[in-house]
Design a protein around this motif. Structure first.
Motif, PDB file in Angstrom:
ATOM      1  N   ALA A 537       0.795  -1.227   0.000  1.00 51.68           N
ATOM      2  CA  ALA A 537       0.000   0.000   0.000  1.00 51.68           C
ATOM      3  C   ALA A 537       0.835   1.289   0.000  1.00 51.68           C
ATOM      4  O   ALA A 537       0.496   2.236  -0.729  1.00 51.68           O
ATOM      5  CB  ALA A 537      -0.975  -0.004   1.179  1.00 51.68           C
ATOM      6  N   PRO A 538       1.918   1.415   0.801  1.00 57.90           N
ATOM      7  CA  PRO A 538       2.696   2.660   0.752  1.00 57.90           C
ATOM      8  C   PRO A 538       3.252   2.978  -0.633  1.00 57.90           C
ATOM      9  O   PRO A 538       3.272   4.145  -1.040  1.00 57.90           O
ATOM     10  CB  PRO A 538       3.813   2.410   1.775  1.00 57.90           C
ATOM     11  N   LEU A 539       3.684   1.957  -1.380  1.00 55.45           N
ATOM     12  CA  LEU A 539       4.175   2.208  -2.733  1.00 55.45           C
ATOM     13  C   LEU A 539       3.056   2.703  -3.644  1.00 55.45           C
ATOM     14  O   LEU A 539       3.267   3.580  -4.497  1.00 55.45           O
ATOM     15  CB  LEU A 539       4.813   0.941  -3.313  1.00 55.45           C
ATOM     16  N   GLU A 540       1.854   2.145  -3.479  1.00 52.42           N
ATOM     17  CA  GLU A 540       0.715   2.596  -4.276  1.00 52.42           C
ATOM     18  C   GLU A 540       0.372   4.044  -3.942  1.00 52.42           C
ATOM     19  O   GLU A 540       0.041   4.837  -4.838  1.00 52.42           O
ATOM     20  CB  GLU A 540      -0.485   1.689  -4.022  1.00 52.42           C
ATOM     21  N   ALA A 541       0.467   4.397  -2.660  1.00 54.20           N
ATOM     22  CA  ALA A 541       0.173   5.772  -2.257  1.00 54.20           C
ATOM     23  C   ALA A 541       1.201   6.746  -2.831  1.00 54.20           C
ATOM     24  O   ALA A 541       0.842   7.814  -3.356  1.00 54.20           O
ATOM     25  CB  ALA A 541       0.144   5.863  -0.730  1.00 54.20           C
ATOM     26  N   ILE A 542       2.469   6.395  -2.757  1.00 59.77           N
ATOM     27  CA  ILE A 542       3.529   7.257  -3.289  1.00 59.77           C
ATOM     28  C   ILE A 542       3.383   7.393  -4.802  1.00 59.77           C
ATOM     29  O   ILE A 542       3.589   8.470  -5.374  1.00 59.77           O
ATOM     30  CB  ILE A 542       4.909   6.681  -2.913  1.00 59.77           C
ATOM     31  N   ALA A 543       2.997   6.294  -5.472  1.00 58.79           N
ATOM     32  CA  ALA A 543       2.786   6.337  -6.924  1.00 58.79           C
ATOM     33  C   ALA A 543       1.620   7.236  -7.294  1.00 58.79           C
ATOM     34  O   ALA A 543       1.547   7.715  -8.434  1.00 58.79           O
ATOM     35  CB  ALA A 543       2.540   4.917  -7.448  1.00 58.79           C
ATOM     36  N   ASN A 544       0.704   7.496  -6.337  1.00 59.12           N
ATOM     37  CA  ASN A 544      -0.435   8.374  -6.576  1.00 59.12           C
ATOM     38  C   ASN A 544      -0.228   9.772  -5.998  1.00 59.12           C
ATOM     39  O   ASN A 544      -1.189  10.515  -5.799  1.00 59.12           O
ATOM     40  CB  ASN A 544      -1.710   7.748  -5.996  1.00 59.12           C
ATOM     41  N   GLY A 545       1.032  10.097  -5.710  1.00 64.34           N
ATOM     42  CA  GLY A 545       1.358  11.464  -5.322  1.00 64.34           C
ATOM     43  C   GLY A 545       1.247  11.785  -3.861  1.00 64.34           C
ATOM     44  O   GLY A 545       1.306  12.958  -3.473  1.00 64.34           O
ATOM     45  N   CYS A 546       1.080  10.757  -2.981  1.00 67.63           N
ATOM     46  CA  CYS A 546       1.037  11.003  -1.532  1.00 67.63           C
ATOM     47  C   CYS A 546       2.448  11.013  -0.952  1.00 67.63           C
ATOM     48  O   CYS A 546       3.370  10.384  -1.486  1.00 67.63           O
ATOM     49  CB  CYS A 546       0.237   9.919  -0.824  1.00 67.63           C
ATOM     50  N   ILE A 547       2.592  11.702   0.151  1.00 67.20           N
ATOM     51  CA  ILE A 547       3.784  11.546   0.990  1.00 67.20           C
ATOM     52  C   ILE A 547       3.451  10.492   2.044  1.00 67.20           C
ATOM     53  O   ILE A 547       2.367  10.514   2.635  1.00 67.20           O
ATOM     54  CB  ILE A 547       4.172  12.877   1.656  1.00 67.20           C
ATOM     55  N   PHE A 548       4.377   9.575   2.262  1.00 67.97           N
ATOM     56  CA  PHE A 548       4.141   8.500   3.244  1.00 67.97           C
ATOM     57  C   PHE A 548       4.869   8.852   4.530  1.00 67.97           C
ATOM     58  O   PHE A 548       6.091   9.040   4.540  1.00 67.97           O
ATOM     59  CB  PHE A 548       4.642   7.166   2.689  1.00 67.97           C
ATOM     60  N   LEU A 549       4.113   8.932   5.621  1.00 68.66           N
ATOM     61  CA  LEU A 549       4.679   9.203   6.950  1.00 68.66           C
ATOM     62  C   LEU A 549       4.582   7.930   7.769  1.00 68.66           C
ATOM     63  O   LEU A 549       3.504   7.331   7.874  1.00 68.66           O
ATOM     64  CB  LEU A 549       3.900  10.329   7.628  1.00 68.66           C
ATOM     65  N   GLN A 550       5.704   7.526   8.366  1.00 70.29           N
ATOM     66  CA  GLN A 550       5.725   6.260   9.109  1.00 70.29           C
ATOM     67  C   GLN A 550       6.556   6.400  10.382  1.00 70.29           C
ATOM     68  O   GLN A 550       7.417   7.269  10.492  1.00 70.29           O
ATOM     69  CB  GLN A 550       6.319   5.149   8.237  1.00 70.29           C
ATOM     70  N   PRO A 551       6.296   5.518  11.367  1.00 75.46           N
ATOM     71  CA  PRO A 551       7.044   5.591  12.633  1.00 75.46           C
ATOM     72  C   PRO A 551       8.418   4.942  12.543  1.00 75.46           C
ATOM     73  O   PRO A 551       8.604   3.931  11.860  1.00 75.46           O
ATOM     74  CB  PRO A 551       6.139   4.827  13.608  1.00 75.46           C
ATOM     75  N   LYS A 552       9.341   5.525  13.250  1.00 76.31           N
ATOM     76  CA  LYS A 552      10.678   4.943  13.418  1.00 76.31           C
ATOM     77  C   LYS A 552      10.645   4.075  14.667  1.00 76.31           C
ATOM     78  O   LYS A 552      10.023   4.438  15.669  1.00 76.31           O
ATOM     79  CB  LYS A 552      11.710   6.046  13.577  1.00 76.31           C
ATOM     80  N   PHE A 553      11.295   2.903  14.609  1.00 75.94           N
ATOM     81  CA  PHE A 553      11.268   1.978  15.743  1.00 75.94           C
ATOM     82  C   PHE A 553      12.551   2.090  16.565  1.00 75.94           C
ATOM     83  O   PHE A 553      13.662   1.962  16.025  1.00 75.94           O
ATOM     84  CB  PHE A 553      11.111   0.532  15.252  1.00 75.94           C
ATOM     85  N   HIS A 554      12.392   2.316  17.878  1.00 80.12           N
ATOM     86  CA  HIS A 554      13.520   2.341  18.825  1.00 80.12           C
ATOM     87  C   HIS A 554      13.233   1.357  19.949  1.00 80.12           C
ATOM     88  O   HIS A 554      12.328   1.588  20.738  1.00 80.12           O
ATOM     89  CB  HIS A 554      13.703   3.740  19.434  1.00 80.12           C
ATOM     90  N   PRO A 555      13.932   0.227  20.076  1.00 80.69           N
ATOM     91  CA  PRO A 555      14.936  -0.271  19.128  1.00 80.69           C
ATOM     92  C   PRO A 555      14.258  -0.889  17.906  1.00 80.69           C
ATOM     93  O   PRO A 555      13.037  -1.079  17.903  1.00 80.69           O
ATOM     94  CB  PRO A 555      15.649  -1.336  19.964  1.00 80.69           C
TER      95      PRO A 555
END
Length: 797
Positions: A537-555
């Motif tokens: 899904a994130p690749l499909e969103a980026i291909a449709n002009g969206c910016i993808f915001l996601q969480p960074k994992f620590h650790p």
């Protein structure tokens, strides 16, 4: 009262068996009960009676039990017949048994007749074996072959005696043995073990004009050329129907048909219509079979995961478009039919050649093939490609090593070449990257999207209500998001039970793919909650002009600290919800932030609203990129051909003008790089990827070759390990070694600077890009790659 009695025997035995067992059938019919063997096929014959009506009688049960004890005692006496017993004596004793049974004829249906069914099954098996041994002993006396069936003690076949003992005790456990002619005699065991399996030596008295099946060299069929296809109607028919998962896959194939056709024409032009071998390919989608439980199909319309079905639909289409001869299996029955599996429970191997050049399957399919192919799986596993979403590292793949060193899981341990595992994203260089495709936009569509973007509209990545649970810490950043943007969801729900999402979320429910595309084309932001990991899904969103915001994992999440990855055959650390998007796409299309830091999250939202991006799709996720990659694998990867050990001294260097041989390392420094490359004056052995792509370097202590290569802008290439696993490579890198050992360890080749100890790899299956150790620096075989196609080197096409 209506009664049916069915007795099935092998035709050539009915004249003997009928003496006693028609009487037994009469007994069971008169009892009004139903008897069956423990499992169909436990014996080469079955007995079944069916009745309607009758009366219960506990006294009858006791009489039957007593009678069966008498019968079994008679079976024991029959089993003690020695070689001197004549067929006449055997027949007389069977007549006595028949008479005893006929004298006992109670009437009425006995409700608990099943309690003694096992005794009847045992009795049937014993009688069958006695009759067979009696017939075979008589035949051996007539033919004079009894002395020729002594179990050989041949040091070349040390397992033969043990296998014969096993067959004596267990040959009736699977009907496939009878299918191959096993009949309970030592002669038949030895014939089977020497001609179908390979544990015993060939028998001298057998017709040697027909060599054992495992030694037969089948002539290769003439090669056929593959031609690109743009008509997908045949493929759609092959996929079949009857499940929502299959309907989903067919809808996807139809929707992308035009893009596949255009990609095929472009790749055909790129390859300049060069010859491509047409392969016979079986695709067995194990996770969608009823035998595996198929938990995916019922959830297709309820927000369940679709990533695997997306990938399988694209794999099937790519193989079809590339012009290969394709068979598709969605059930174990279809799998057995395509492979030519003998009837039974999978204990016997296939005797003919494998009817396919390649088999694409998954871990469920591997288990099913193991169950039904018997010993043949080991023989033919080099033809198999395993579609594996999260990857399998070599330490988990090597069964013995994994067991001894704590890497054993419920998956992995198949002892394949690690490149036979094919992943959804290029996160495990030890494996091959299969991927999938996203819909590609033309220039007109891209301009339309940019003109119609709603700057304050966000769509949340999460179709299942469980992903929205606020007690998991989502309330804080959702409130910040709501402060700046209109929040939309696509959460599945049933009319009577709306999902538990915040009141400010506009939930559209589960959308068909084309409606979801329209929603993404309007939205500015596509935001992930941290799960699911690494979906399409994130690749499909980026291909449709969206910016993808996601969480960074620590650790970072891994099998060591996170339940989702526990048990998966990888130690890979996942630094974010979608590491590929983070590492290979990055800003401005992807932003990875700490959701627990409200200031950082707030700042990211404001930056996203200021940033303008165009729709973007990496080439490797276009139809053409996938066709290019799969074409290269099919034409160049061969895991069935034996790779001879690489001996550096065997490869010549060019001669100087004076005729003397030029000395020096076969690994030389590359311009503007810390890595070494293959020397131009050294004849390069045939390899794919070609050795022109090799970049040899050393990792830091505790660093894997994946990380070391990536830090220099390269990709780790496991196929090159065998060329650097030698002292020549150590000398080229100027490594000081007081001791050079050869061991079985997944971090080798490597060395310890402190102890000046160097280690080379003894087990090729353990060559690993992923391995690392805090005490060792590793020798890393990196390679270059094509722009937008990390799976292939620059010269790989």
């Amino acid at each position: 009262m209506v009664r049916r009695c069915l007795v099935t025997f092998k035709p050539f035995r009915i004249f003997v068996v009928g003496i006693g067992f028609f009487s037994l059938c009469f007994l069971m019919t008169s009892l009004g009960g139903q008897f069956s063997a423990k499992r169909l096929g436990d014996s080469p014959f079955t007995i079944r009676t069916e009745v309607l009506g009758g009366v219960e009688s506990r006294g009858v049960l006791r009489k039957i039990s007593d009678m069966l004890e008498v019968i079994l005692k008679r079976m024991d006496s029959l089993s003690k017949l020695d070689n001197s017993s004549s067929n006449t004596a055997d027949a007389r004793r069977l007549d006595e048994l028949s008479s005893a049974i006929n004298r006992f004829q109670p009437a009425g249906l006995v409700e608990r007749i099943q309690a003694i069914a096992q005794n009847v099954s045992n009795m049937a098996n014993r009688v069958e074996q006695i009759l067979q041994n009696s017939m075979l002993q008589g035949r051996a006396v007539r033919d004079g072959t009894s002395s020729q069936c002594e179990v050989p003690r041949d040091p070349r076949f040390p397992e033969c005696p043990g296998k014969v003992d096993w067959m004596r005790a267990r040959w009736t456990s699977d009907p496939c043995y009878a299918f191959y002619g096993v009949d309970g005699s030592d002669c038949s065991f030895l014939v089977y073990l020497s001609e179908v399996e390979w544990f015993c030596p060939p028998l001298a008295w057998r017709n040697q004009s027909s060599p054992p099946t495992q030694y037969v060299l089948q002539p290769k069929a003439p090669k056929r050329q593959a031609a690109f296809r743009t008509d997908l109607s045949v493929l759609l028919d092959q996929v079949g129907a009857g499940k929502e998962s299959l309907s989903f896959m067919k809808r996807r194939i139809r929707r992308l048909a035009q893009q596949w056709a255009m990609a095929a024409n472009r790749l055909d032009a790129t390859l300049e219509q060069r010859w491509r071998d047409q392969k016979k390919i079986l695709v067995h989608v194990g996770f969608l079979t009823e035998e595996s439980g198929d938990v995916f199909s019922p959830k297709v319309l309820k927000g369940g995961p679709l990533g695997e079905m997306v990938q399988w639909a694209d794999i099937l289409t790519a193989l079809h478009v590339l012009g290969h001869n394709l068979k598709i299996s969605m059930s174990v029955k279809e799998l057995q039919g395509f492979l030519g599996v003998p009837p039974g429970r999978g204990s016997c191997p296939l005797t003919g050649p494998l009817p396919f050049d390649l088999i694409y399957t998954d871990y469920h399919g591997m288990q099913q093939m193991k169950q039904h192919m018997g010993l043949s799986l080991k023989k033919h596993k080099c033809h198999i490609r395993v579609i594996d979403t999260f990857g399998t590292e070599p330490a988990y793949n090597h069964e013995e090593y994994a067991t001894l060193h704590g890497y054993r899981t419920n998956w992995g341990y198949w002892n394949l070449n690690a490149r036979q595992y094919m992943t959804m994203f290029p996160h495990t260089p030890d494996n091959s990257f299969m991927g999938f495709v996203s819909e590609e936009l033309n220039e007109t569509e891209k301009r339309s999207i940019q003109q119609n973007k709603v700057n304050n509209m966000a769509v949340v990545y999460g179709k299942e209500a469980s992903m929205w649970k606020l007690q998991q810490g989502k309330e804080g950043f959702l409130q910040i998001l709501h402060r700046y943007m209109e929040v939309h969801g696509t959460v599945y729900y049933e009319t009577q039970r709306p999902p538990e999402v915040p009141a400010f979320v506009k939930n559209h429910g589960l959308l068909p793919q084309h409606e979801l595309q329209q929603l993404l084309r309007k939205a500015k932001l596509f935001i992930g909650f941290g799960f699911p990991y690494e979906g399409p899904a994130p690749l499909e969103a980026i291909a449709n002009g969206c910016i993808f915001l996601q969480p960074k994992f620590h650790p970072p999440h891994s099998s060591l600290n996170h339940e989702f990855f526990r048990g998966k055959p990888t130690s890979r650390e996942v630094s974010s919800q979608h590491p590929y998007a983070e590492q290979y796409i990055g800003n401005p299309h992807v932003m990875t932030v700490d959701y627990n830091n409200s200031l950082e999250f707030d700042s990211a939202i404001r930056e996203i609203m200021r940033t303008k991006v165009e729709p973007y799709l990496p080439y490797e996720y276009t139809c053409e990129g996938m066709l290019e990659r799969v074409h290269a694998y099919i034409q160049n990867q061969d895991f069935c051909a034996l790779e001879p050990p690489f001996v550096p001294a065997n490869f010549s260097r060019q001669l100087s003008a004076g005729g003397s041989r030029i000395t020096g390392s076969m690994f030389v420094p590359r311009a503007n790089s810390t890595a070494l490359g293959w020397a131009s004056n050294v004849t390069a052995p045939a390899a794919w990827p070609p050795l022109s792509s090799l970049r040899l370097l050393i990792s830091q202590e505790g660093q894997s070759c994946v990380e070391a290569c990536h830090s220099e802008g390269f990709i780790c290439e496991p196929a090159h390990f065998r060329f650097i696993n030698n002292k020549e490579a150590l000398r080229g890198l100027k490594v000081q070694c007081e001791v050079v050992d050869s061991e079985v360890n997944h971090i080798l080749p490597a060395f310890s600077e402190v102890r000046r100890e160097c280690g080379l790899q003894q087990e090729p299956l353990l060559f690993s890009c992923a391995g690392h150790s805090p005490k060792y620096r590793r020798l890393c075989p990196c390679r270059d790659f094509r722009r937008g196609q990390v799976a292939l080197c620059r010269d790989c096409l």
